[in-house]
Structures are given as structure tokens and as C-alpha cells.
Design a protein around this motif. Structure first.
Motif, PDB file in Angstrom:
ATOM      1  N   LYS A 213       0.832  -1.201   0.000  1.00  0.00           N
ATOM      2  CA  LYS A 213       0.000   0.000   0.000  1.00  0.00           C
ATOM      3  C   LYS A 213       0.870   1.256   0.000  1.00  0.00           C
ATOM      4  O   LYS A 213       2.021   1.225   0.426  1.00  0.00           O
ATOM      5  CB  LYS A 213      -0.921   0.014   1.233  1.00  0.00           C
ATOM      6  N   PHE A 214       0.291   2.332  -0.474  1.00  0.00           N
ATOM      7  CA  PHE A 214       0.996   3.619  -0.461  1.00  0.00           C
ATOM      8  C   PHE A 214       1.199   4.090   0.973  1.00  0.00           C
ATOM      9  O   PHE A 214       0.271   4.099   1.780  1.00  0.00           O
ATOM     10  CB  PHE A 214       0.196   4.666  -1.236  1.00  0.00           C
ATOM     11  N   VAL A 215       2.409   4.487   1.288  1.00  0.00           N
ATOM     12  CA  VAL A 215       2.743   5.010   2.616  1.00  0.00           C
ATOM     13  C   VAL A 215       3.251   6.439   2.443  1.00  0.00           C
ATOM     14  O   VAL A 215       4.276   6.658   1.783  1.00  0.00           O
ATOM     15  CB  VAL A 215       3.818   4.152   3.299  1.00  0.00           C
ATOM     16  N   PRO A 216       2.565   7.430   2.985  1.00  0.00           N
ATOM     17  CA  PRO A 216       3.005   8.821   2.812  1.00  0.00           C
ATOM     18  C   PRO A 216       4.308   9.099   3.535  1.00  0.00           C
ATOM     19  O   PRO A 216       4.629   8.469   4.549  1.00  0.00           O
ATOM     20  CB  PRO A 216       1.848   9.631   3.415  1.00  0.00           C
ATOM     21  N   THR A 217       5.057  10.045   3.010  1.00  0.00           N
ATOM     22  CA  THR A 217       6.293  10.493   3.652  1.00  0.00           C
ATOM     23  C   THR A 217       5.934  11.516   4.731  1.00  0.00           C
ATOM     24  O   THR A 217       5.293  12.521   4.450  1.00  0.00           O
ATOM     25  CB  THR A 217       7.238  11.133   2.630  1.00  0.00           C
ATOM     26  N   LEU A 218       6.330  11.255   5.954  1.00  0.00           N
ATOM     27  CA  LEU A 218       5.927  12.098   7.078  1.00  0.00           C
ATOM     28  C   LEU A 218       6.997  13.130   7.414  1.00  0.00           C
ATOM     29  O   LEU A 218       8.197  12.885   7.246  1.00  0.00           O
ATOM     30  CB  LEU A 218       5.644  11.232   8.311  1.00  0.00           C
ATOM     31  N   VAL A 219       6.539  14.275   7.894  1.00  0.00           N
ATOM     32  CA  VAL A 219       7.438  15.313   8.398  1.00  0.00           C
ATOM     33  C   VAL A 219       7.698  15.027   9.871  1.00  0.00           C
ATOM     34  O   VAL A 219       6.806  14.594  10.600  1.00  0.00           O
ATOM     35  CB  VAL A 219       6.800  16.707   8.222  1.00  0.00           C
ATOM     36  N   GLU A 220       8.920  15.264  10.322  1.00  0.00           N
ATOM     37  CA  GLU A 220       9.233  15.039  11.725  1.00  0.00           C
ATOM     38  C   GLU A 220       8.369  15.950  12.611  1.00  0.00           C
ATOM     39  O   GLU A 220       7.910  17.000  12.179  1.00  0.00           O
ATOM     40  CB  GLU A 220      10.716  15.297  12.008  1.00  0.00           C
ATOM     41  N   PRO A 221       8.102  15.551  13.864  1.00  0.00           N
ATOM     42  CA  PRO A 221       7.312  16.398  14.762  1.00  0.00           C
ATOM     43  C   PRO A 221       7.934  17.786  14.934  1.00  0.00           C
ATOM     44  O   PRO A 221       9.151  17.959  14.789  1.00  0.00           O
ATOM     45  CB  PRO A 221       7.314  15.619  16.084  1.00  0.00           C
ATOM     46  N   LYS A 222       7.089  18.752  15.260  1.00  0.00           N
ATOM     47  CA  LYS A 222       7.544  20.136  15.362  1.00  0.00           C
ATOM     48  C   LYS A 222       8.658  20.301  16.387  1.00  0.00           C
ATOM     49  O   LYS A 222       9.621  21.028  16.149  1.00  0.00           O
ATOM     50  CB  LYS A 222       6.369  21.049  15.711  1.00  0.00           C
ATOM     51  N   HIS A 223       8.523  19.616  17.538  1.00  0.00           N
ATOM     52  CA  HIS A 223       9.533  19.827  18.582  1.00  0.00           C
ATOM     53  C   HIS A 223      10.903  19.318  18.140  1.00  0.00           C
ATOM     54  O   HIS A 223      11.927  19.882  18.514  1.00  0.00           O
ATOM     55  CB  HIS A 223       9.097  19.152  19.889  1.00  0.00           C
ATOM     56  N   GLN A 224      10.938  18.272  17.320  1.00  0.00           N
ATOM     57  CA  GLN A 224      12.225  17.793  16.814  1.00  0.00           C
ATOM     58  C   GLN A 224      12.805  18.774  15.796  1.00  0.00           C
ATOM     59  O   GLN A 224      14.007  19.035  15.788  1.00  0.00           O
ATOM     60  CB  GLN A 224      12.044  16.422  16.165  1.00  0.00           C
ATOM     61  N   TYR A 225      11.945  19.321  14.938  1.00  0.00           N
ATOM     62  CA  TYR A 225      12.411  20.283  13.944  1.00  0.00           C
ATOM     63  C   TYR A 225      12.970  21.533  14.627  1.00  0.00           C
ATOM     64  O   TYR A 225      14.026  22.041  14.259  1.00  0.00           O
ATOM     65  CB  TYR A 225      11.265  20.655  13.020  1.00  0.00           C
ATOM     66  N   LEU A 226      12.257  22.027  15.653  1.00  0.00           N
ATOM     67  CA  LEU A 226      12.710  23.221  16.357  1.00  0.00           C
ATOM     68  C   LEU A 226      14.013  22.961  17.105  1.00  0.00           C
ATOM     69  O   LEU A 226      14.902  23.806  17.144  1.00  0.00           O
ATOM     70  CB  LEU A 226      11.630  23.700  17.326  1.00  0.00           C
ATOM     71  N   ALA A 227      14.113  21.781  17.717  1.00  0.00           N
ATOM     72  CA  ALA A 227      15.322  21.467  18.472  1.00  0.00           C
ATOM     73  C   ALA A 227      16.551  21.441  17.570  1.00  0.00           C
ATOM     74  O   ALA A 227      17.655  21.777  17.993  1.00  0.00           O
ATOM     75  CB  ALA A 227      15.162  20.120  19.174  1.00  0.00           C
ATOM     76  N   LEU A 228      16.347  21.061  16.302  1.00  0.00           N
ATOM     77  CA  LEU A 228      17.469  20.956  15.387  1.00  0.00           C
ATOM     78  C   LEU A 228      17.788  22.286  14.703  1.00  0.00           C
ATOM     79  O   LEU A 228      18.948  22.605  14.463  1.00  0.00           O
ATOM     80  CB  LEU A 228      17.157  19.896  14.316  1.00  0.00           C
ATOM     81  N   HIS A 229      16.754  23.094  14.405  1.00  0.00           N
ATOM     82  CA  HIS A 229      16.949  24.283  13.577  1.00  0.00           C
ATOM     83  C   HIS A 229      16.894  25.607  14.338  1.00  0.00           C
ATOM     84  O   HIS A 229      17.321  26.625  13.800  1.00  0.00           O
ATOM     85  CB  HIS A 229      15.881  24.327  12.470  1.00  0.00           C
TER      86      HIS A 229
END
Length: 437
Positions: A213-229
Motif C-alpha cells: 500500500k501507499f505510505v506517505p512520507t511524514l514530516v518530523e514532529p515540530k519539537h524535533q524540527y525546532l530542536a534541530l533548527h
């Protein structure tokens, strides 16, 4: 054979030969046609029947409403038009040449405006959050196109570019809240590849297994994105009710649930309201006094990264408060309304998950310890607020133990939910009024 009959036969043979020559010339012209010359049709698709070549490219802009990662009404219409049009054209080609492979190539650039998310937001946090919003928009478009064409294509190439607050092409006005900046520039290319050369083009082409089945590509959670950027700053404003991340390393206002019929509702206390103090009067514990209530292992759990407990755990805490108040009321009625002291000791814990991929161990442990401290404070101050009264003192002690194992829990999975917990020891004992004069 008569002369008339011979004449008729000669004329007929000559006519057939002329007709045959015209057909041969027409076929020769068709086979020598330029390989990328488009045929006429509704969408002028580049389908070359004789050469087995399919090549169709669409470029458009999909608009979004402010703060949203799904397209607005017009944007959805554009997206649906792209998918439905390509479906028809690919299906037509595959009906003629089912042995050929179809590759879907996506190039999507995600943009956002420069509007802040709340007043007095720092430029660094605003830009980072708008970048994250642009990323979610980009991934939404990519997943929508891939899902719509998934059964018809055999491979995917994609390039997803996050532009954030950068001005889109041909924009001269730098208005921070311009709705035209909330967009994705979408380029979709579908083309055919012969079977023998399809395998040789990997890994540039990601092959599709239609048995899955098709599996969508997910964006990392906001808190992980903020912690990195987002650069860590101790002065960054914290919004109550959110996750503890690098964007809010110092929390100044924990969330308390609303004391109303809606038990699961979480509200933010007013900024002017003082934090409950640990003393509700000059009351001390009576040495050797009776223990009215004792619970040494009250426990609540949390979602990953959150310092406010799950709704069902708030209900458990409210039931616990009700039970304590009932026992205290009965005891006071039978003992001349004696003062009491509630000794409340809360310890917070965290699992061993990091806030982003490959986070340094020391930084992860420090952030998880801070997270566990605020879990303990949130639970402790919630119990303190709803237990104290004029004649009841709540002596509150909180401690964050980070990645330390809670009592009775063994070391296991990195994201073990049993380690995202608070353990509270509650004891209600007799008290006595102290003369402070």
C-alpha cells in the motif's frame, strides 16, 4: 479476351498500384516524424505511438490559507486537476504499451509568508516555524500527487525544496502577510522508460512495489524540527500547553486543567495570577499525629515530549483529589475541625528518546531532565492548587530525575511509555496552628 476487357483490367491494375504507392508514402512520413513532436489532443499530451514515448509536464502554483498546511479551495482544485489529467493520459498510454514503465518526477518548492505566530515573537523563532509550515505544505503536495498516481506509475523521482519566507519568483513586493506568498510551486513530469533501461536508472528512480500500500512520507514532529533548527536561547518565550523543546527551554507558566464540567479541557492560567505557595497558613505537623490518608505510589503518564499528562490521567488526578477531600472532611467532622498538613512529594521521569535524530547524549539527557522537572512541577502544582484550603497546608516537594528508571520499571525500549511518568507520594496528617506573634 476481348480488347475492351484487356483495357479494363489494365486500368484497374494501374489504379491499385497508384493507391498502394500513396499508402506507402504516408507510412514513411509517419515513421520519420520528429520523436518529440506532440500529437493534437485535448491536453496536447506528448504521446508518440510509433516510438513508445510518453512525456507530459505540468507546472502550477498551489495556494494555502494563513497558518494552514493543506491547500485552500482553489489550491485543491488545481491539485485535483493535475492528478485527474495525468491519470487519463497515463492510462491511455499504458493501454497501448503496458510493457513500458512510467516514472513520476516531482519538484516542489514550499513557501510561506513572514507573519508571526504570536505578538512579540522573536525573528528566529518566526522564521523557523514558517520554514516548518512550508515543509509541511511541500510534503502534503508530494504525498497527494504520489497517492493519486500510485497505481499507474512504476518509479518516483522527487526534489522537495523548503523556501520558507523567501520571496517566490517574480515577486517584487516584500509584504510580510501577502497571501500570494503562501504557496507551493509544483512541477510534475511523467515520462515512459523502456523496461530494459528502467533497472539501470536506479537509485535515481525509486521503484514502486504495487503489492504494498501507499505510505506517505511524514514530516518530523515540530519539537524535533525546532530542536534541530532553532538556536537554544533561555530568553525565548514559552507558550503554555506546548511541548518542552529547544524553543522553550525555560518554562515560566505550567498548564493547569480547567475546574469545570469539561474535565479534559486544559487552560492557560492568567499571567497575573501568582504561582501557588507551599504554605497556606502557619500550620505544622503534629508529632505522632494520626495519618488521615496515605498513597505512596500515585502515578500519571505523558505523551512523548509533553509535560502535561494525558486526559485520562487528569481524570485520575481529579478522582484522587475528590477521594482525599472526602476523607479529610469526615476526619474533621469527627475531630473538632482540626488543621491538617498534606505532605506532597512528586518525582518526574523521562524516557531515553532524543529530541532529534543523532542528538548528542549529554544534550539529550539534559533536556530530558528538564522535561522531567516540569512534569513533576505540573502535577505537584495541580494537586496543590485543588487540595489546599484555609485549614490545610500543602507542603510540596518536586524533583526531576530525568532518564533514571522509575521504581519497579526495568530498562527496555528507548521510547518506553512507563518511563514517561510522575510518581507522587501523598500523606495527610494532623496539624496544629502555630502562634506567629
Amino acid at each position: 479476351m476481348t480488347s475492351k476487357l484487356k483495357t479494363s483490367v489494365c486500368i484497374l491494375v494501374g489504379y491499385v498500384m497508384v493507391l498502394f504507392c500513396q499508402i506507402s508514402n504516408a507510412q514513411t512520413n509517419d515513421t520519420t516524424r520528429a520523436p518529440h513532436k506532440p500529437l493534437s489532443g485535448k491536453n496536447k499530451e506528448h504521446i508518440e505511438v510509433e516510438k513508445h514515448e510518453f512525456h507530459e509536464q505540468i507546472e502550477t502554483r498551489v495556494l494555502f490559507n494563513g497558518g494552514q498546511n493543506t491547500p485552500n479551495k482553489i489550491g485543491k482544485e488545481h491539485l485535483d486537476f493535475i492528478i485527474s489529467g495525468l491519470k487519463k493520459d497515463i492510462a491511455k498510454y499504458k493501454h497501448l504499451y503496458p510493457q513500458d514503465k512510467i516514472v513520476l518526477s516531482l519538484k516542489i518548492k514550499g513557501y510561506s509568508d513572514a507573519k508571526p505566530f504570536y505578538p512579540n515573537q522573536s525573528p528566529e523563532e518566526r522564521q523557523t516555524l514558517n520554514d516548518y509550515l512550508a515543509k509541511k505544505r511541500t510534503y502534503y503536495i508530494s504525498n497527494s500527487v504520489k497517492k493519486g498516481l500510485y497505481p499507474l506509475v512504476h518509479g518516483i523521482e522527487q526534489a522537495l525544496v523548503i523556501k520558507g519566507e523567501e520571496l517566490p519568483p517574480y515577486y517584487t513586493s516584500d509584504e510580510p502577510e501577502d497571501p500570494q506568498r503562501r504557496m507551493c510551486i509544483v512541477t510534475v513530469l511523467a515520462y515512459s522508460v523502456p523496461v530494459d533501461s528502467f533497472a539501470s536508472r536506479k537509485p535515481a528512480i525509486i521503484a514502486i512495489d504495487h503489492h504494498k500500500k501507499f505510505v506517505p512520507t511524514l514530516v518530523e514532529p515540530k519539537h524535533q524540527y525546532l530542536a534541530l533548527h532553532l538556536p537554544q536561547k533561555t530568553t525565548t518565550k514559552y507558550h503554555a500547553g506546548g511541548k518542552l523543546t529547544a524553543s522553550n527551554p525555560t518554562i515560566t507558566n505550567p498548564v493547569l486543567p480547567n475546574n469545570s464540567n469539561n474535565k479534559n479541557k486544559v487552560v492557560t492560567p492568567k499571567a497575573t495570577k501568582p504561582t501557588p505557595k507551599t504554605s497556606a497558613g502557619a500550620i505544622a505537623v503534629v508529632k505522632g499525629g494520626n495519618v488521615v490518608y496515605a498513597n505512596t505510589n500515585a502515578s500519571v503518564q505523558f505523551h512523548t515530549g509533553w509535560h502535561t499528562p494525558k486526559p485520562q490521567d487528569y481524570q485520575y488526578l481529579q478522582q484522587l483529589i475528590k477521594e482525599i477531600k472526602e476523607k479529610v472532611a469526615i476526619y474533621r467532622r469527627n475531630n473538632d475541625n482540626k488543621p491538617m498538613v498534606i505532605q506532597l512529594d512528586v518525582r518526574g521521569y523521562a524516557d531515553k528518546q532524543g529530541f532529534y535524530y543523532n542528538q548528542p547524549i549529554a544534550q539529550r539527557q539534559a533536556q530530558n531532565k528538564r522535561l522531567s522537572e516540569w512534569r513533576a512541577r505540573t502535577i505537584g502544582q495541580f494537586l496543590q492548587k485543588y487540595l489546599k484550603s484555609q485549614s490545610i497546608k500543602v507542603a510540596l516537594s518536586t524533583q526531576g530525575l530525568g532518564e533514571t528508571l522509575p521504581p519497579g520499571v526495568t530498562d527496555g525500549a528507548v521510547n518506553d511509555p512507563l518511563r514517561r511518568t510522575c510518581r507522587a507520594s501523598i500523606q495527610v496528617v494532623e496539624g496544629q496552628a502555630v502562634n506567629t506573634r
